[in-house]
Design a protein around this motif. Structure first.
Motif, PDB file in Angstrom:
ATOM      1  N   UNK A 511       0.803  -1.213   0.350  1.00  9.04           N
ATOM      2  CA  UNK A 511       0.322   0.477  -0.049  1.00  9.04           C
ATOM      3  C   UNK A 511       0.731   1.114   0.059  1.00  9.04           C
ATOM      4  N   UNK A 512      -0.019   2.804  -0.043  1.00  7.93           N
ATOM      5  CA  UNK A 512       1.160   3.940   0.386  1.00  7.93           C
ATOM      6  C   UNK A 512       0.198   4.544   0.777  1.00  7.93           C
ATOM      7  N   UNK A 513       0.878   5.710   1.683  1.00  5.35           N
ATOM      8  CA  UNK A 513       0.150   6.676   1.899  1.00  5.35           C
ATOM      9  C   UNK A 513       0.348   7.446   1.576  1.00  5.35           C
ATOM     10  N   UNK A 514      -0.969   8.560   1.001  1.00  8.69           N
ATOM     11  CA  UNK A 514      -0.952   9.937   0.680  1.00  8.69           C
ATOM     12  C   UNK A 514      -0.591  10.817   1.380  1.00  8.69           C
ATOM     13  N   UNK A 515       0.817  12.542   1.284  1.00  6.19           N
ATOM     14  CA  UNK A 515       0.977  12.804   1.816  1.00  6.19           C
ATOM     15  C   UNK A 515       0.822  14.258   1.211  1.00  6.19           C
ATOM     16  N   UNK A 516      -0.042  15.043   1.947  1.00  7.56           N
ATOM     17  CA  UNK A 516      -0.071  16.683   0.818  1.00  7.56           C
ATOM     18  C   UNK A 516       1.013  16.987   1.327  1.00  7.56           C
ATOM     19  N   UNK A 517       1.696  17.968   0.166  1.00  3.67           N
ATOM     20  CA  UNK A 517       3.585  18.684   0.025  1.00  3.67           C
ATOM     21  C   UNK A 517       2.257  19.811  -0.627  1.00  3.67           C
ATOM     22  N   UNK A 548      -7.489  15.996  -2.844  1.00  2.87           N
ATOM     23  CA  UNK A 548      -6.465  15.218  -1.935  1.00  2.87           C
ATOM     24  C   UNK A 548      -6.906  13.660  -2.314  1.00  2.87           C
ATOM     25  N   UNK A 549      -7.961  13.639  -2.047  1.00  3.18           N
ATOM     26  CA  UNK A 549      -9.372  12.499  -2.654  1.00  3.18           C
ATOM     27  C   UNK A 549      -9.439  12.251  -3.885  1.00  3.18           C
ATOM     28  N   UNK A 550      -9.103  13.656  -5.157  1.00  2.00           N
ATOM     29  CA  UNK A 550      -9.300  13.020  -5.879  1.00  2.00           C
ATOM     30  C   UNK A 550      -7.697  12.666  -6.747  1.00  2.00           C
ATOM     31  N   UNK A 551      -7.653  13.100  -6.129  1.00  2.00           N
ATOM     32  CA  UNK A 551      -5.618  12.771  -6.956  1.00  2.00           C
ATOM     33  C   UNK A 551      -5.601  11.915  -6.878  1.00  2.00           C
ATOM     34  N   UNK A 552      -5.321  10.936  -4.964  1.00  2.00           N
ATOM     35  CA  UNK A 552      -5.502   9.488  -4.572  1.00  2.00           C
ATOM     36  C   UNK A 552      -5.693   8.729  -5.207  1.00  2.00           C
ATOM     37  N   UNK A 569      -4.461   2.498  -0.858  1.00  2.00           N
ATOM     38  CA  UNK A 569      -4.257   4.021  -0.651  1.00  2.00           C
ATOM     39  C   UNK A 569      -4.826   4.396   0.544  1.00  2.00           C
ATOM     40  N   UNK A 570      -4.134   5.134   1.369  1.00  2.00           N
ATOM     41  CA  UNK A 570      -3.916   5.799   2.715  1.00  2.00           C
ATOM     42  C   UNK A 570      -4.001   7.543   2.448  1.00  2.00           C
ATOM     43  N   UNK A 571      -5.076   8.084   3.154  1.00  2.00           N
ATOM     44  CA  UNK A 571      -4.917   9.229   3.534  1.00  2.00           C
ATOM     45  C   UNK A 571      -5.300   9.638   4.633  1.00  2.00           C
ATOM     46  N   UNK A 572      -4.533  11.048   5.492  1.00  2.00           N
ATOM     47  CA  UNK A 572      -4.424  11.092   6.298  1.00  2.00           C
ATOM     48  C   UNK A 572      -5.323  12.223   6.816  1.00  2.00           C
ATOM     49  N   UNK A 573      -6.503  11.907   7.660  1.00  2.00           N
ATOM     50  CA  UNK A 573      -7.866  13.276   7.846  1.00  2.00           C
ATOM     51  C   UNK A 573      -7.384  13.615   9.151  1.00  2.00           C
ATOM     52  N   UNK A 574      -8.010  14.996   9.633  1.00  4.38           N
ATOM     53  CA  UNK A 574      -8.357  15.557  10.834  1.00  4.38           C
ATOM     54  C   UNK A 574      -9.843  15.629  11.671  1.00  4.38           C
ATOM     55  N   UNK A 575     -10.000  15.643  13.300  1.00  2.00           N
ATOM     56  CA  UNK A 575     -10.745  15.302  13.005  1.00  2.00           C
ATOM     57  C   UNK A 575     -12.318  16.139  12.126  1.00  2.00           C
ATOM     58  N   UNK A 599     -13.057  -1.075  -0.365  1.00  2.00           N
ATOM     59  CA  UNK A 599     -11.860  -1.221   0.748  1.00  2.00           C
ATOM     60  C   UNK A 599     -10.057  -1.348   0.196  1.00  2.00           C
ATOM     61  N   UNK A 600     -10.307  -0.477  -1.293  1.00  2.00           N
ATOM     62  CA  UNK A 600      -8.803  -0.168  -1.154  1.00  2.00           C
ATOM     63  C   UNK A 600      -8.593   1.161  -0.881  1.00  2.00           C
ATOM     64  N   UNK A 601      -9.658   2.490  -0.009  1.00  2.12           N
ATOM     65  CA  UNK A 601      -9.178   2.821   0.155  1.00  2.12           C
ATOM     66  C   UNK A 601      -8.921   3.336   1.445  1.00  2.12           C
ATOM     67  N   UNK A 602      -8.169   3.308   2.501  1.00  5.62           N
ATOM     68  CA  UNK A 602      -8.218   3.787   3.997  1.00  5.62           C
ATOM     69  C   UNK A 602      -7.810   5.020   4.451  1.00  5.62           C
ATOM     70  N   UNK A 603      -8.159   5.337   5.725  1.00  6.89           N
ATOM     71  CA  UNK A 603      -8.288   6.345   6.525  1.00  6.89           C
ATOM     72  C   UNK A 603      -7.562   6.399   7.187  1.00  6.89           C
ATOM     73  N   UNK A 604      -6.853   7.292   7.565  1.00  9.00           N
ATOM     74  CA  UNK A 604      -5.951   6.983   8.899  1.00  9.00           C
ATOM     75  C   UNK A 604      -6.483   8.232  10.167  1.00  9.00           C
ATOM     76  N   UNK A 605      -6.571   7.664  11.459  1.00  7.51           N
ATOM     77  CA  UNK A 605      -6.775   8.846  12.060  1.00  7.51           C
ATOM     78  C   UNK A 605      -5.626   8.622  12.934  1.00  7.51           C
ATOM     79  N   UNK A 606      -5.582   9.341  14.109  1.00 11.06           N
ATOM     80  CA  UNK A 606      -4.851   8.948  15.183  1.00 11.06           C
ATOM     81  C   UNK A 606      -5.836   8.691  16.148  1.00 11.06           C
TER      82      UNK A 606
END
Length: 742
Positions: A511-517, A548-552, A569-575, A599-606
């Motif tokens: 998998x990969x984690x998408x990081x905004x820059x 971010x969602x569209x590009x990933x 694909x993993x994407x980091x989201x804030x509250x 299921x190929x899209x994953x939401x990363x949260x703390x």
């Protein structure tokens, strides 16, 4: 107004007296007519009683005449009885049956109408009529009693008389159908419009009525007695009959009284008009004076509202500006200091959302009252925004009193509020600016206070900050960065870098984690920590999330089309991003557009965000579950709150936070925490990923504990899509992937 009231009272009095006299007169006439009607009904019922007695006497006479005829008729009385029976049936329609019994009440003769049948053999000696005949056998007149077993209908009656032939005594008994008897009587004696019912022992045995509408009010009851037989006659009129029985006198009196009352009202009104014509001029003058007074009051209200807040009645922005314009000039001339405090209520929008705007309005009013009571009378207090107050104080002190005033306001706001059974705690952030630092310029003073207020907000709840000259530069930088972010979104200067998540068994990316820059025009790359909080404070966060969602999703589709179908694909989201109402729709829209499996899209949260979602945002988690995307939670350990939250929603993936990975296996405590997270994931049948793996010892440690997913600069740093695409087909061990170009 008094003349009109006098007119109203006069007309009401005339109307009242006229109506009362009309109603009383009409009522007396109606009562008299009702009494006459009742007497007429009583007379008619008495006539029915008289006619019934006559009919019953006719049947008794027929019985006596027949018995006497049989006594003198000779030995062959049977033939004579048969002839007599035929005559009786012909002339007496209600006669149902003729019987002759001996002294032991054995049936000797029976004749009945065609519709009837012979009585079955039974003991007639116990009947009432039998007892009466045995007790008084020599009575010259006929006796009557209930039919009992002499008829199928228990309401029928019998008329009997003993007679003697050939020196033997017999009993002649006539059975009378009481229903036919009453029907014949009623139809002959009752005129149209009457309704009749006959009762025997509280049971209705005959009824000649269509409706009971007037029964309760107009019922006339009269007993009907013949021998030992007693019936109850009930008689009442129909509505049409009752209307005919009333005379026109009541109507004439009623309408005549109303006409006289109307005439009195017209005379009273004409009298008032004569008085009104005299006073009309004075009334117009009063109206003009009243209108002028209302105009002055409205003008004063408009002037007040232009400079004041309608909810708290404190001065608004206009009132603050008017107050400061002259005050700053005087302070500059007299070299007096002026301090301006911006007081904002923290998280008022969240309180409005949670408790409702009426409670939020009450909070503002209560806090305004607290501040007003806490500050000295010389302090000017205004409300300039939904959650913002401004306090202005003039003093010869150069700052210390302003800080004391801010602390006083903070302590006044601190106690809890009790509103509609809610216990509410509010806090405020206070920024202070001095007029001397702004050269007594209004715009500069407000700008400085805003800069201090921004710094106070960053301190957290109940922050107090006084403006320092260097803050002007920080505020300017913030505004410039916000402007640059808007331009970057419009010109697509934001991009996604991707860090692969490696399967340690085969050294390939799973998998990969998408990081905004943010890549500026000069090529400088800015990390999200430096701009994401600014975007969350404005409407830019929605555009950033959609980008971010569209590009990933588009990039993942390209890699899948090249045969790397296992990649996620993993994407980091804030509250703030996760609780946007539009987020589930954005995810669903772009996942379908890229033709990806959810299921190929994953939401990363703390972990903290995950706990808040489970406690306060159940609907958001339900939307993600329904959509089918995976949830990944970054953990710093295993807590009781986490286990409770997992009962509500169990994530599919756990990530071990970089803070824990950094010191393993050297740090015993962190090593134990990592092992507990791995055990929790294995027991929950969840994947576990180690983040920020930097050396081989960490990889060996993870493999020994069956944790085979990891990411970190040792394996591969964040790369652009083009750089990473060239490396996905081969194992990552031993390669030196290029760093993302800066």
């Amino acid at each position: 107004m008094q003349a009109r009231w006098r007119l109203v009272r006069r007309l009401v009095l005339i109307f009242f007296i006229g109506c009362v006299l009309t109603l009383v007169s009409t009522r007396f006439i109606l009562l008299a007519e009702e009494q006459t009607i009742r007497q007429r009904l009583s007379d008619d019922s008495r006539q029915v009683e008289h006619q019934l007695r006559q009919m019953m006497l006719n049947y008794a006479f027929a019985t006596e005449w027949t018995a006497r005829s049989l006594e003198v008729g000779g030995i062959d009385y049977a033939k004579q009885l048969s002839d007599e029976a035929a005559s009786l049936f012909l002339y007496y329609p209600s006669l149902q049956r003729i019987l002759v019994f001996d002294t032991d009440f054995n049936k000797q003769f029976e004749r009945y109408r065609d519709a009837e049948q012979a009585l079955p053999a039974q003991d007639f000696s116990t009947s009432i009529i039998a007892e009466n005949l045995r007790q008084e056998p020599a009575l010259p007149h006929a006796q009557s009693a209930p039919a009992q077993n002499f008829s199928k209908n228990p309401a029928d009656i019998v008329i009997a008389l003993p007679f003697t032939t050939a020196e033997h005594m017999h009993y002649l008994i006539l059975v009378v159908n009481i229903h036919k008897l009453f029907d014949q009587l009623i139809r002959q004696q009752i005129t149209e419009g009457y309704q009749v019912a006959v009762k025997l022992n509280e049971q209705t045995i005959y009824r000649f009525a269509g409706t009971d509408a007037l029964r309760d009010k107009w019922l006339i009851e009269r007993p009907l007695v013949f021998a030992i037989n007693t019936w109850e006659l009930e008689l009442w009129p129909t509505a049409a009959k009752l209307a005919d029985m009333y005379s026109a006198s009541a109507k004439l009196v009623f309408f005549g009284g109303l006409l006289l009352t109307a005439g009195g009202l017209v005379l009273g009104w004409r009298s008032h008009r004569l008085h009104k014509a005299v006073k009309e001029h004075h009334q117009e003058v009063k109206q003009l004076r009243k209108r002028l007074k209302n105009m002055h009051a409205t003008e004063a209200q408009l002037v007040f509202l232009s400079d004041h807040d309608a909810q708290t009645e404190l001065p608004n922005k206009n009132g603050l500006a008017h107050h400061l314009e002259g005050l700053l000039e005087r302070c500059a001339t007299e070299q007096k200091n002026l301090s301006l405090l911006i007081i904002s209520i923290d998280s008022l929008a969240e309180l409005n959302h949670a408790l409702g705007h009426p409670v939020g309005d009450e909070i503002i009013q209560r806090i305004a009252q607290r501040i007003n009571k806490a500050v000295p009378a010389s302090v000017f207090l205004a409300r300039t925004n939904i959650d913002t107050f401004v306090a202005v104080n003039t003093t010869e002190d150069w700052g210390h009193l302003a800080l004391d005033l801010a602390r006083t306001i903070r302590e006044a706001i601190r106690p809890q509020l009790f509103i509609d059974e809610h216990e509410i705690y509010c806090s405020a952030s206070i920024g202070i600016a001095l007029a001397k630092d702004a050269n007594y310029q209004l715009e500069t003073l407000l700008h400085n206070a805003d800069a201090a207020h921004y710094k106070a907000k960053q301190q957290g709840f109940f922050g107090i900050e006084q403006y320092q000259p260097e803050q002007r530069h920080a505020l300017g930088e913030r505004r410039e960065r916000l402007h640059a972010l808007r331009i970057a979104l419009d010109k697509q200067e934001l991009e996604l870098n991707y860090q692969p998540i490696i399967q340690l068994r085969n050294q390939r990316a799973e998998g990969v984690e998408g990081l905004i820059r943010w890549r500026t025009k000069t090529g400088h790359v800015i990390e999200p920590q430096q701009f994401l909080h600014l975007m969350e404070q404005t409407g830019l966060i929605f555009s950033l999330t959609e980008f971010a969602i569209r590009t990933a999703c588009q990039q993942l589709k390209q890699w899948h089309s090249k045969g790397i179908e296992q990649l996620t694909m993993s994407l980091n989201f804030s509250l703030r991003q996760l609780t946007m109402p539009e987020l589930p729709q954005l995810l669903e829209q772009h996942i379908k557009r890229a033709q990806l499996a959810p299921e190929h899209v994953q939401l990363d949260i703390n972990e903290a965000v995950f706990l808040q979602l489970c406690q306060h945002h159940h609907s958001t988690l339900d939307c993600f579950k329904k959509l089918g995307v995976r949830l990944c939670v970054n953990l710093l350990g295993v807590s009781h709150q986490l286990l409770q939250a997992m009962e509500r929603c169990t994530p599919q993936v756990f990530k071990i936070a970089p803070e824990l990975i950094a010191e393993i296996p050297n740090d015993v405590v962190q090593t134990e925490l990592v092992e507990s997270i791995i055990r929790l994931a294995q027991n929950s049948h969840c994947q576990v990923i180690a983040v920020a793996v930097e050396h081989q010892q960490q990889i060996d440690f993870l493999k020994q504990r069956n944790c085979y997913l990891a990411q970190g600069n040792l394996l591969a740093p964040p790369l652009t899509a083009a750089q990473l695409g060239r490396l996905l087909d081969a194992p990552f061990v031993g390669q030196q992937p290029p760093s993302a170009s800066l």
